[in-house]
Design a protein around this motif. Structure first.
Motif, mmCIF file in Angstrom:
data_model
loop_
_atom_site.group_PDB
_atom_site.id
_atom_site.type_symbol
_atom_site.label_atom_id
_atom_site.label_comp_id
_atom_site.label_asym_id
_atom_site.label_seq_id
_atom_site.Cartn_x
_atom_site.Cartn_y
_atom_site.Cartn_z
ATOM 1 N N LYS A 113 45.647 42.404 45.610
ATOM 2 C CA LYS A 113 46.944 42.652 44.978
ATOM 3 C C LYS A 113 47.839 43.494 45.883
ATOM 4 C CE LYS A 113 49.241 44.143 40.795
ATOM 5 N NZ LYS A 113 49.135 44.672 39.422
ATOM 6 N N ASP A 127 55.795 41.016 39.217
ATOM 7 C CA ASP A 127 54.523 41.722 39.105
ATOM 8 C C ASP A 127 53.478 40.895 38.373
ATOM 9 O OD1 ASP A 127 53.062 44.340 39.479
ATOM 10 O OD2 ASP A 127 52.927 44.152 37.305
ATOM 11 N N THR A 130 52.157 38.213 40.631
ATOM 12 C CA THR A 130 51.316 38.827 41.657
ATOM 13 C C THR A 130 49.920 39.116 41.117
ATOM 14 O OG1 THR A 130 53.255 39.852 42.682
ATOM 15 C CG2 THR A 130 51.117 40.769 43.244
ATOM 16 N N SER A 131 49.860 39.677 39.878
ATOM 17 C CA SER A 131 48.560 39.942 39.262
ATOM 18 C C SER A 131 47.813 38.640 38.990
ATOM 19 C CB SER A 131 48.752 40.709 37.946
ATOM 20 O OG SER A 131 49.289 41.987 38.190
ATOM 21 N N GLY A 135 44.249 37.840 40.491
ATOM 22 C CA GLY A 135 43.131 37.546 39.593
ATOM 23 C C GLY A 135 42.482 36.217 39.908
ATOM 24 N N PRO A 361 46.078 45.653 34.275
ATOM 25 C CA PRO A 361 45.529 44.704 35.242
ATOM 26 C C PRO A 361 44.022 44.550 35.150
ATOM 27 C CG PRO A 361 47.136 46.162 36.284
ATOM 28 C CD PRO A 361 46.866 46.718 34.918
ATOM 29 N N LEU A 365 42.163 41.206 33.842
ATOM 30 C CA LEU A 365 41.309 40.522 34.810
ATOM 31 C C LEU A 365 39.934 40.265 34.223
ATOM 32 C CD1 LEU A 365 40.877 39.446 37.618
ATOM 33 C CD2 LEU A 365 40.241 41.719 38.358
#
Length: 375
Positions: A113, A127, A130-131, A135, A361, A365
Motif C-alpha cells: 500500500k 484511497d 489503493t486499499s 488487498g 484497512p 483486509l
C-alpha cells in the motif's frame, strides 16, 4: 515573569515506539488475525465440506443419480453415513492455510500500500482503490503460499468412507477415476505433503496455483467493494436501521458480499476443486489437461449449470464466515490490548475518526481474504 502573563503549556513530542514494542504489536496483530480466522473456519467448515462434495458429485456424468440433493440434505447424509467427524475433515490444512495467509498479508499489505500511495497522485487513484489493489495483491501472494494447503484440504474433504458413493453420479472411466480420487490415503497434513511430493513431484503441490491466485485476487476485490459499499449505505443515516442494529447491518453487508463473490467466483471455484481432486499419474492429471479443458469437459458432459454446483453451500458459508472473523478479531484485539481500553487497561482513547481510519484497512483486509482466500 510578570503577573497575569499566561504560562505556556509544556510542549509534548511523540516518541516513536521502540523496535521491541513494534515487534510485539505485529506479533499480537498476527495472533489476533490467526485466532479470528481459524475460529471462523472451525465453525463454518461443515458448509465448506458439503460445498466440496457438491462441486464434485456427478463429475463428467451425462446422467445418473445424485448422492446429495442439496446442501442441507448433504450435511445430514454425510453425518449419517460417515459420522459427525466428517464435518471437520480438512480442518488442519485449513488452519495451516489461514496462518500462512495471515502472516503473508501482514508482511505484504502495508509495504504494497505504501508503494501504491507513493504513485497514487500520479495515476489518480483514490484511497479506497489503493486499499483494494493492495488487498488483492496481498491476497495473491497469500494464495501462492497457501495453495498446497488448499489442495490438501480439498482432497481430504472430498474423501468419502465409501468411495463408490462419491462415484454414484459418474459412469465409465470417469466414474472409476472419481471413485479412486474420493479416497485419498492421507493420515495427516505432514503425510499429505510428503505423499504428494513423492507421487506427483514438488510442482504437484502447486497444481492450479495460477488460477487460484487470480480467483483470490478477484474475490478479495469484489468482497471488499461490496461489503464496504453496502455497510456504508446501511449506516448512512444517523437514526437509520443500520446505526440502530450494527451487528445486523454487518451481517447483511457480509451476506451481500458473499452473494456477489459466489456469483462471480463459483465457476472458477468448481474448476479449481476438480483440478485439485483429479487422480494424478506420473505428475499428469488423468481427467483434465488445464483449466480450460476442465471447463469444456464439464459443460459438455453436465451442462453450464454444473459450473454453479455447490453455490448454496458456498453462500451459506461466506457471509457467516466474514461476520465471525470480524467479531472474533475485535474480541481478540480487546484481549491482547490492541484497542483503547482493552483488557481492563485504562488507555487514552484516540479520536474516533482516527481510530476508524487506522482500523479499517486491516479489518477489511481480513474480511476480504476470509471469503475468497479461505476456500
Amino acid at each position: 515573569m510578570t503577573q497575569g502573563t499566561p504560562v505556556p503549556a509544556p510542549r509534548t513530542t511523540s516518541t516513536p515506539a521502540p523496535p521491541h514494542a513494534r515487534a510485539a504489536m505485529v506479533a499480537k496483530s498476527f495472533l489476533a488475525g490467526c485466532c479470528a480466522s481459524c475460529g471462523a473456519v472451525a465453525i463454518t467448515n461443515p458448509a465448506d465440506v458439503i460445498r466440496t462434495r457438491l462441486e464434485l458429485q456427478g463429475e463428467l456424468a451425462r446422467s445418473g443419480s445424485l448422492v446429495y440433493r442439496g446442501a442441507l440434505h448433504g450435511l445430514v447424509k454425510m453425518v449419517q453415513q460417515e459420522g459427525p467427524g466428517v464435518l471437520f475433515r480438512g480442518l488442519k490444512p485449513a488452519f495451516a492455510f489461514q496462518i500462512a495467509v495471515n502472516g503473508t498479508r501482514l508482511g505484504t499489505f502495508i509495504p504494497l500500500k505504501k508503494w501504491l500511495v507513493s504513485r497514487r497522485d500520479k495515476h489518480g487513484l483514490d484511497d479506497f482503490f489503493t486499499s483494494l489493489l493492495a488487498g488483492a495483491g496481498a491476497g495473491m501472494v497469500g494464495a501462492a503460499i497457501g495453495t498446497p494447503f488448499q489442495l490438501i484440504k480439498t482432497r481430504m474433504q472430498a474423501a468419502a468412507r465409501d468411495a463408490a458413493a462419491m462415484a454414484a453420479g459418474a459412469t465409465g472411466p470417469a466414474g472409476a477415476a472419481v471413485g479412486a480420487a474420493a479416497r485419498q490415503p492421507y493420515s495427516g497434513l505432514g503425510n499429505a505433503l510428503g505423499t504428494i511430493v513423492k507421487n506427483e513431484g514438488f510442482p504437484g503441490l502447486y497444481r492450479g496455483a495460477g488460477l487460484n491466485m487470480a480467483k483470490i485476487a478477484v474475490a478479495s476485490a469484489i468482497q471488499l467493494a461490496v461489503f464496504d459499499g453496502v455497510k456504508a449505505r446501511l449506516q448512512r443515516q444517523e437514526d437509520g436501521w443500520g446505526r440502530r442494529h450494527p451487528t445486523a447491518a454487518l451481517l447483511a453487508a457480509a451476506m451481500a458480499a458473499g452473494l456477489a463473490v459466489t456469483a462471480v467466483i463459483q465457476p472458477v471455484d468448481v474448476v479449481t476443486t476438480r483440478l485439485w481432486n483429479q487422480p494424478v499419474v506420473n505428475g499428469v492429471g488423468t481427467l483434465y489437461r488445464s483449466a480450460l479443458d476442465c471447463v469444456a469437459k464439464t459443460v459438455a458432459a453436465e451442462g453450464p449449470a454444473a459450473l454453479y454446483k455447490g453455490c448454496t453451500a458456498h453462500l451459506l458459508r461466506a457471509g457467516p464466515h466474514t461476520v465471525l472473523t470480524l467479531l472474533l478479531l475485535h474480541r481478540m484485539q480487546q484481549v491482547l490490548g490492541l484497542t483503547p481500553g482493552a483488557a481492563g487497561k485504562a488507555q487514552p482513547a484516540a479520536p474516533k475518526a482516527a481510530r476508524s481510519q487506522l482500523a479499517a484497512p486491516a479489518t477489511k483486509l481480513l474480511a476480504a481474504a476470509s471469503t475468497g482466500a479461505q476456500k
